[in-house]
Enzyme design. Structure first.
Site, PDB file in Angstrom:
ATOM      1  N   ASP A  33       0.924  -1.232  -0.217  1.00  0.00           N
ATOM      2  CA  ASP A  33       0.075   0.061   0.149  1.00  0.00           C
ATOM      3  C   ASP A  33       0.937   1.179   0.064  1.00  0.00           C
ATOM      4  O   ASP A  33       1.870   1.437   0.574  1.00  0.00           O
ATOM      5  CB  ASP A  33      -0.931   0.119   1.199  1.00  0.00           C
ATOM      6  CG  ASP A  33      -2.232   0.889   1.116  1.00  0.00           C
ATOM      7  OD1 ASP A  33      -1.705   2.195   1.425  1.00  0.00           O
ATOM      8  OD2 ASP A  33      -3.281   0.546   1.002  1.00  0.00           O
ATOM      9  N   ASN A  94     -13.444  -3.921   2.190  1.00  0.00           N
ATOM     10  CA  ASN A  94     -14.661  -2.999   2.651  1.00  0.00           C
ATOM     11  C   ASN A  94     -15.771  -3.025   1.185  1.00  0.00           C
ATOM     12  O   ASN A  94     -15.199  -3.467   0.065  1.00  0.00           O
ATOM     13  CB  ASN A  94     -14.307  -1.522   2.571  1.00  0.00           C
ATOM     14  CG  ASN A  94     -13.406  -1.386   3.649  1.00  0.00           C
ATOM     15  OD1 ASN A  94     -13.538  -1.946   4.843  1.00  0.00           O
ATOM     16  ND2 ASN A  94     -12.103  -1.009   3.448  1.00  0.00           N
ATOM     17  N   GLU A 102     -13.624   2.661  -1.000  1.00  0.00           N
ATOM     18  CA  GLU A 102     -13.216   3.811  -1.564  1.00  0.00           C
ATOM     19  C   GLU A 102     -12.977   3.776  -3.207  1.00  0.00           C
ATOM     20  O   GLU A 102     -12.967   4.431  -3.983  1.00  0.00           O
ATOM     21  CB  GLU A 102     -11.695   4.742  -0.982  1.00  0.00           C
ATOM     22  CG  GLU A 102     -12.230   5.215   0.412  1.00  0.00           C
ATOM     23  CD  GLU A 102     -11.163   5.567   1.325  1.00  0.00           C
ATOM     24  OE1 GLU A 102      -9.966   5.654   0.520  1.00  0.00           O
ATOM     25  OE2 GLU A 102     -11.241   5.792   2.499  1.00  0.00           O
ATOM     26  N   VAL A 103     -12.150   2.602  -3.459  1.00  0.00           N
ATOM     27  CA  VAL A 103     -11.904   2.067  -4.737  1.00  0.00           C
ATOM     28  C   VAL A 103     -12.727   1.054  -5.539  1.00  0.00           C
ATOM     29  O   VAL A 103     -12.813  -0.051  -4.759  1.00  0.00           O
ATOM     30  CB  VAL A 103     -10.461   1.651  -4.778  1.00  0.00           C
ATOM     31  CG1 VAL A 103     -10.229   1.241  -6.485  1.00  0.00           C
ATOM     32  CG2 VAL A 103      -9.536   2.749  -4.416  1.00  0.00           C
ATOM     33  N   HIS A 107     -10.504  -5.596  -3.208  1.00  0.00           N
ATOM     34  CA  HIS A 107      -9.091  -5.389  -2.871  1.00  0.00           C
ATOM     35  C   HIS A 107      -9.316  -5.938  -1.352  1.00  0.00           C
ATOM     36  O   HIS A 107     -10.165  -5.425  -0.580  1.00  0.00           O
ATOM     37  CB  HIS A 107      -8.405  -4.301  -3.151  1.00  0.00           C
ATOM     38  CG  HIS A 107      -9.099  -2.978  -2.498  1.00  0.00           C
ATOM     39  ND1 HIS A 107     -10.279  -2.400  -3.063  1.00  0.00           N
ATOM     40  CD2 HIS A 107      -8.852  -2.139  -1.580  1.00  0.00           C
ATOM     41  CE1 HIS A 107     -10.666  -1.480  -2.303  1.00  0.00           C
ATOM     42  NE2 HIS A 107      -9.706  -1.348  -1.399  1.00  0.00           N
TER      43      HIS A 107
END
Length: 121
Positions: A33, A94, A102-103, A107
């Site tokens: 990350d 998430n 968020e993306v 992932h």
């Protein structure tokens, strides 16, 4: 949430944006990350266009599902945080807005190398 081919992970998969690769196979890519939240913070993503875990489980092939699951364990071993050789880790994904995604590309975050802390605050 719709799949956005302009998302950062899609760009990384297309090699438009570099990453610090940890592991790769036909179905999965893992990398560090760029904004680590713990001592060790890696991402594990499928190479297919899947928005989140629900989308992945509904549309991915059995081979892709197995590859992603096994890749998480393999990456934890490479990073020295697996329960076989380390003290453990947290694998987190998430889903959607309320889940904090968020993306719009599935992932998993792998956190380790130190005590991770509470699950939810």
């Amino acid at each position: 949430m719709n799949y956005d081919k302009k998302n950062i992970f899609a760009k990384i998969l297309r090699k438009e944006i570099p990453c610090k690769k940890i592991f790769e196979n036909d179905h999965v890519l893992s990398f560090h990350d760029i904004n680590p939240q713990k001592k060790i913070h890696a991402l594990v993503i499928p190479k297919g266009e899947y928005i989140d875990l629900d989308d992945f489980n509904n549309r991915a092939s059995d081979q892709e599902i197995v590859a992603l699951s096994k890749a998480i364990t393999e990456v934890s071993k490479i990073l020295g945080i697996s329960t076989d050789i380390g003290k453990g880790y947290r694998a987190l994904t998430n889903l959607s807005e309320d889940g904090g995604q968020e993306v719009p590309h599935l992932h998993f975050h792998l956190f380790g190398g130190e005590k991770v802390g509470k699950m939810v605050e």
